[in-house]
Design an enzyme around this catalytic site. Structure first.
Site, PDB file in Angstrom:
ATOM      1  N   SER A 137       0.836  -1.203   0.000  1.00  0.00           N
ATOM      2  CA  SER A 137       0.000   0.000   0.000  1.00  0.00           C
ATOM      3  C   SER A 137       0.864   1.243   0.000  1.00  0.00           C
ATOM      4  O   SER A 137       1.965   1.252   0.584  1.00  0.00           O
ATOM      5  CB  SER A 137      -0.862  -0.027   1.259  1.00  0.00           C
ATOM      6  OG  SER A 137      -1.481   1.209   1.471  1.00  0.00           O
ATOM      7  N   TYR A 162      -2.280  -1.295  11.006  1.00  0.00           N
ATOM      8  CA  TYR A 162      -2.461  -1.759   9.625  1.00  0.00           C
ATOM      9  C   TYR A 162      -1.250  -1.359   8.770  1.00  0.00           C
ATOM     10  O   TYR A 162      -0.674  -2.179   8.046  1.00  0.00           O
ATOM     11  CB  TYR A 162      -3.746  -1.172   9.009  1.00  0.00           C
ATOM     12  CG  TYR A 162      -3.831  -1.413   7.524  1.00  0.00           C
ATOM     13  CD1 TYR A 162      -4.176  -2.662   7.027  1.00  0.00           C
ATOM     14  CD2 TYR A 162      -3.508  -0.404   6.615  1.00  0.00           C
ATOM     15  CE1 TYR A 162      -4.206  -2.903   5.659  1.00  0.00           C
ATOM     16  CE2 TYR A 162      -3.540  -0.631   5.251  1.00  0.00           C
ATOM     17  CZ  TYR A 162      -3.893  -1.883   4.775  1.00  0.00           C
ATOM     18  OH  TYR A 162      -3.916  -2.110   3.419  1.00  0.00           O
ATOM     19  N   LYS A 166       1.790  -3.736   6.615  1.00  0.00           N
ATOM     20  CA  LYS A 166       2.265  -3.651   5.221  1.00  0.00           C
ATOM     21  C   LYS A 166       3.775  -3.390   5.207  1.00  0.00           C
ATOM     22  O   LYS A 166       4.533  -3.991   4.444  1.00  0.00           O
ATOM     23  CB  LYS A 166       1.526  -2.534   4.471  1.00  0.00           C
ATOM     24  CG  LYS A 166       0.044  -2.788   4.272  1.00  0.00           C
ATOM     25  CD  LYS A 166      -0.209  -4.035   3.436  1.00  0.00           C
ATOM     26  CE  LYS A 166      -1.655  -4.425   3.360  1.00  0.00           C
ATOM     27  NZ  LYS A 166      -1.907  -5.745   2.827  1.00  0.00           N
TER      28      LYS A 166
HETATM   29  P1  NAD Z   1     -11.126  -7.091   1.119  1.00  0.00           P
HETATM   30  O1  NAD Z   1     -11.361  -7.089   2.583  1.00  0.00           O
HETATM   31  O2  NAD Z   1     -12.278  -6.800   0.234  1.00  0.00           O
HETATM   32  O3  NAD Z   1     -10.464  -8.468   0.656  1.00  0.00           O
HETATM   33  C1  NAD Z   1      -9.647  -9.219   1.513  1.00  0.00           C
HETATM   34  C2  NAD Z   1     -10.162 -10.647   1.477  1.00  0.00           C
HETATM   35  O4  NAD Z   1      -9.337 -11.462   2.296  1.00  0.00           O
HETATM   36  C3  NAD Z   1     -11.594 -10.785   2.012  1.00  0.00           C
HETATM   37  O5  NAD Z   1     -12.351 -11.522   1.075  1.00  0.00           O
HETATM   38  C4  NAD Z   1     -11.431 -11.583   3.320  1.00  0.00           C
HETATM   39  O6  NAD Z   1     -12.539 -12.410   3.560  1.00  0.00           O
HETATM   40  C5  NAD Z   1     -10.156 -12.335   3.059  1.00  0.00           C
HETATM   41  N1  NAD Z   1      -9.376 -12.702   4.231  1.00  0.00           N
HETATM   42  C6  NAD Z   1      -8.963 -11.910   5.263  1.00  0.00           C
HETATM   43  N2  NAD Z   1      -8.199 -12.619   6.102  1.00  0.00           N
HETATM   44  C7  NAD Z   1      -8.116 -13.877   5.623  1.00  0.00           C
HETATM   45  C8  NAD Z   1      -7.460 -15.051   6.030  1.00  0.00           C
HETATM   46  N3  NAD Z   1      -6.714 -15.094   7.127  1.00  0.00           N
HETATM   47  N4  NAD Z   1      -7.595 -16.156   5.263  1.00  0.00           N
HETATM   48  C9  NAD Z   1      -8.343 -16.155   4.145  1.00  0.00           C
HETATM   49  N5  NAD Z   1      -8.977 -15.068   3.689  1.00  0.00           N
HETATM   50  C10 NAD Z   1      -8.861 -13.939   4.428  1.00  0.00           C
HETATM   51  O7  NAD Z   1      -9.935  -6.044   0.844  1.00  0.00           O
HETATM   52  P2  NAD Z   1      -9.394  -5.455  -0.541  1.00  0.00           P
HETATM   53  O8  NAD Z   1      -9.747  -4.027  -0.590  1.00  0.00           O
HETATM   54  O9  NAD Z   1      -9.757  -6.341  -1.660  1.00  0.00           O
HETATM   55  O10 NAD Z   1      -7.836  -5.539  -0.258  1.00  0.00           O
HETATM   56  C11 NAD Z   1      -7.071  -6.644  -0.646  1.00  0.00           C
HETATM   57  C12 NAD Z   1      -5.640  -6.449  -0.198  1.00  0.00           C
HETATM   58  O11 NAD Z   1      -5.140  -5.215  -0.715  1.00  0.00           O
HETATM   59  C13 NAD Z   1      -5.488  -6.350   1.328  1.00  0.00           C
HETATM   60  O12 NAD Z   1      -4.283  -6.984   1.689  1.00  0.00           O
HETATM   61  C14 NAD Z   1      -5.392  -4.864   1.564  1.00  0.00           C
HETATM   62  O13 NAD Z   1      -4.677  -4.563   2.741  1.00  0.00           O
HETATM   63  C15 NAD Z   1      -4.631  -4.421   0.327  1.00  0.00           C
HETATM   64  N6  NAD Z   1      -4.843  -3.014  -0.004  1.00  0.00           N
HETATM   65  C16 NAD Z   1      -6.123  -2.550  -0.116  1.00  0.00           C
HETATM   66  C17 NAD Z   1      -6.325  -1.202  -0.409  1.00  0.00           C
HETATM   67  C18 NAD Z   1      -7.720  -0.642  -0.483  1.00  0.00           C
HETATM   68  O14 NAD Z   1      -7.889   0.568  -0.341  1.00  0.00           O
HETATM   69  N7  NAD Z   1      -8.748  -1.450  -0.728  1.00  0.00           N
HETATM   70  C19 NAD Z   1      -5.228  -0.349  -0.603  1.00  0.00           C
HETATM   71  C20 NAD Z   1      -3.943  -0.881  -0.495  1.00  0.00           C
HETATM   72  C21 NAD Z   1      -3.758  -2.225  -0.191  1.00  0.00           C
HETATM   73  C1  WQD Z   2      -9.381   9.550   1.065  1.00  0.00           C
HETATM   74  C2  WQD Z   2      -9.577  11.029   1.329  1.00  0.00           C
HETATM   75  C3  WQD Z   2      -9.860  11.561   3.648  1.00  0.00           C
HETATM   76  C4  WQD Z   2     -13.644   9.409   4.111  1.00  0.00           C
HETATM   77  C5  WQD Z   2      -6.792   4.496   3.042  1.00  0.00           C
HETATM   78  C6  WQD Z   2      -5.705   3.797   3.794  1.00  0.00           C
HETATM   79  C7  WQD Z   2      -4.648   3.358   2.839  1.00  0.00           C
HETATM   80  C8  WQD Z   2      -5.239   2.528   1.703  1.00  0.00           C
HETATM   81  C9  WQD Z   2      -6.380   3.222   1.047  1.00  0.00           C
HETATM   82  C10 WQD Z   2      -5.167   0.253   2.342  1.00  0.00           C
HETATM   83  C11 WQD Z   2      -8.814  11.548   2.533  1.00  0.00           C
HETATM   84  C12 WQD Z   2     -11.120  11.874   2.882  1.00  0.00           C
HETATM   85  C13 WQD Z   2     -12.478   9.961   3.646  1.00  0.00           C
HETATM   86  C14 WQD Z   2     -14.736  10.264   4.412  1.00  0.00           C
HETATM   87  C15 WQD Z   2     -13.395  12.139   3.736  1.00  0.00           C
HETATM   88  N1  WQD Z   2      -5.790   1.315   2.190  1.00  0.00           N
HETATM   89  N2  WQD Z   2     -12.356  11.314   3.453  1.00  0.00           N
HETATM   90  N3  WQD Z   2     -14.568  11.609   4.204  1.00  0.00           N
HETATM   91  O1  WQD Z   2      -7.035   7.466   3.904  1.00  0.00           O
HETATM   92  O2  WQD Z   2      -6.216   7.928   1.558  1.00  0.00           O
HETATM   93  O3  WQD Z   2      -6.258   5.635   2.392  1.00  0.00           O
HETATM   94  O4  WQD Z   2      -7.331   3.622   2.030  1.00  0.00           O
HETATM   95  O5  WQD Z   2      -3.997   0.053   2.228  1.00  0.00           O
HETATM   96  O6  WQD Z   2      -3.723   2.627   3.583  1.00  0.00           O
HETATM   97  O7  WQD Z   2      -5.164   4.697   4.750  1.00  0.00           O
HETATM   98  O8  WQD Z   2      -8.385   6.709   1.876  1.00  0.00           O
HETATM   99  O9  WQD Z   2     -10.723   6.787   1.197  1.00  0.00           O
HETATM  100  O10 WQD Z   2     -10.165   6.814   3.656  1.00  0.00           O
HETATM  101  O11 WQD Z   2      -9.646   8.822   2.272  1.00  0.00           O
HETATM  102  O12 WQD Z   2     -13.312  13.379   3.572  1.00  0.00           O
HETATM  103  O13 WQD Z   2     -15.819   9.843   4.855  1.00  0.00           O
HETATM  104  O14 WQD Z   2     -10.973  11.247   1.630  1.00  0.00           O
HETATM  105  O15 WQD Z   2      -9.630  12.536   4.623  1.00  0.00           O
HETATM  106  O16 WQD Z   2      -8.412  12.866   2.225  1.00  0.00           O
HETATM  107  P1  WQD Z   2      -6.915   7.050   2.519  1.00  0.00           P
HETATM  108  P2  WQD Z   2      -9.797   7.208   2.276  1.00  0.00           P
END
Ligand code: NAD
Ligand code: WQD
Length: 351
Positions: A137, A162, A166
């Site tokens: 991330s 969290y 990562k």
């Molecule tokens: P998500 O929660 O929709 O998907 C994660 C999936 O993993 C879910 O289906 C959950 O049921 C499964 N899971 C969790 N723990 C498990 C375990 N121990 N064994 C088997 N399954 C398990 O999340 P997402 O948004 O699809 O994110 C996927 C990956 O990408 C995550 O590692 C997340 O940290 C990373 N990521 C997400 C974002 C974002 O904003 N969505 C940003 C950066 C990184």
């Molecule tokens: C985006 C912008 C908020 C909600 C997070 C994790 C990051 C990654 C992606 C997993 C910011 C603003 C938000 C709301 C708002 N996830 N906001 N009202 O914080 O950039 O990233 O998700 O790895 O690690 O930190 O994403 O969508 O929460 O926020 O004004 O109700 O929207 O302040 O500027 P963020 P976000």
């Protein structure tokens, strides 16, 4: 991963493949000809996603998909998966992802995210499967010194458990490639994934009140919530609200397929940013989503949210040059597809 294999004879294990990004990646993999095994414990997803995947890819491709409901940390279950399937590479999405919740539940976050990764690599090693793509991330960059962020920009101390998971998993995987050069690890640092599949059949389905901006905005648009809460309008940005690099989830999914093809004849550990390279403010998002859904969405300005950075966006030159991948979609398409998904599935998969 054996470098003379093609997609047609490559079997990919996708952990967390029922989730938001995983499910979109599974579709792209199946459409490219891969055999796919999903391991997901459904802790944050619905099994119904698999019917949607089948509808999108069609019966022939759907036959190349197997779903195993299991926790990645369950070694017996994972041994059985590796014994049953000839897994060539793993894309590891499984984990918990809510920043705020991680502050309340650090043990669960460290255990599930780091513990499950360690369990996974242990089973992979035992089966001589050493190709892994990991969902990292942009959170590892913390509060940036300069923009855009390149892969060489420094990692900053995380501000929540969290983020530390990562940060630490990246280092753990890097150490593994140092100790054993047969390992082949790609760390993909996602910026802000949003949007949904253009079919309207798959999208983000958060449980409870959404933490992230886009699902919250989408729920306001569909009438589930009253107004968007904008966290701060006094940042040093053009309109005072936070700026992020939003990326369409289908572009992100395709980035994984590109990385998988690229890593075929590689070894070691490589990092790639996956974003669009463009920053968009909170107010610009609300405006774009209002255009997509056809009405002005109400919002209220609130104080800043603790831990938020002012702005971040990626330099994606490395992914373009090495992976031949570039994001195709802009904010308009992201909001269009997100609205299409939300308006047809106001309560997500269970609705
Ligand atoms: P998500 O929660 O929709 O998907 C994660 C999936 O993993 C879910 O289906 C959950 O049921 C499964 N899971 C969790 N723990 C498990 C375990 N121990 N064994 C088997 N399954 C398990 O999340 P997402 O948004 O699809 O994110 C996927 C990956 O990408 C995550 O590692 C997340 O940290 C990373 N990521 C997400 C974002 C974002 O904003 N969505 C940003 C950066 C990184
Ligand atoms: C985006 C912008 C908020 C909600 C997070 C994790 C990051 C990654 C992606 C997993 C910011 C603003 C938000 C709301 C708002 N996830 N906001 N009202 O914080 O950039 O990233 O998700 O790895 O690690 O930190 O994403 O969508 O929460 O926020 O004004 O109700 O929207 O302040 O500027 P963020 P976000």
């Amino acid at each position: 991963m054996c470098n003379n294999k093609t997609a047609q004879d490559t079997c990919v294990l996708v952990t967390g493949g029922a989730g938001f990004i995983g499910s979109h990646t599974v579709v792209e993999l199946l459409q490219d000809g891969y055999e796919v095994v999903v391991v997901d414990d459904l802790s944050n997803s619905s099994e119904k996603v698999f019917d949607r995947i089948d509808t999108i890819v069609g019966d022939d491709a759907a036959e190349r998909l197997t779903f195993v409901r299991a926790d990645v940390a369950d070694k017996d279950a994972m041994e059985a998966v590796f014994d049953t399937f000839d897994i060539d590479a793993v894309i590891h999405f499984a984990g918990f992802k809510a920043v705020g919740e991680s502050v309340q539940k650090p043990i669960e976050y460290y255990s599930n995210n780091i513990g499950n990764t360690l369990a996974l690599v242990d089973v992979m090693r035992a089966h001589d499967c050493k190709s892994l793509i990991f969902s990292s991330s942009a959170t590892v960059y913390g509060d940036p010194d300069s923009l855009p962020l390149t892969e060489d920009s420094p990692k900053k101390p995380a501000t929540n458990p969290y983020g530390w998971t990562k940060w630490m998993i990246e280092e753990i995987l890097r150490s593994i490639t140092v100790a054993d050069p047969a390992w082949n690890v790609v760390l993909l640092r996602y910026f802000n994934p949003i949007g949904a599949h253009a079919s309207g059949l798959m999208g983000e389905d958060p449980k409870g009140i959404p933490n992230n901006l886009l699902p919250y905005v989408a729920q306001v648009a569909v009438g589930r919530r009253d107004a968007v809460h904008v966290f701060g309008n006094d940042y040093d940005t053009p309109d005072g609200t936070g700026v992020r690099d939003y990326i369409h989830v289908v572009d992100l999914a395709r980035g994984h397929v590109a990385a998988l093809a690229w890593m075929r004849d590689k070894a070691g550990c490589e990092v790639f940013n996956l974003g669009t390279g463009r920053g968009t403010s909170v107010l610009q998002i609300i405006k774009a989503f209002s255009a997509a859904c056809g009405r002005d969405l109400p919002y209220v300005i609130e104080p800043r949210r603790a831990g938020d950075v002012t702005a971040n966006y990626a330099d994606c030159t490395k992914a373009r040059e090495l992976l031949g991948w570039e994001a195709e979609f802009g904010i308009e398409e992201m909001c269009r597809d997100s609205w299409n998904w939300q308006s047809h599935n106001p309560y997500g998969y269970e609705g």
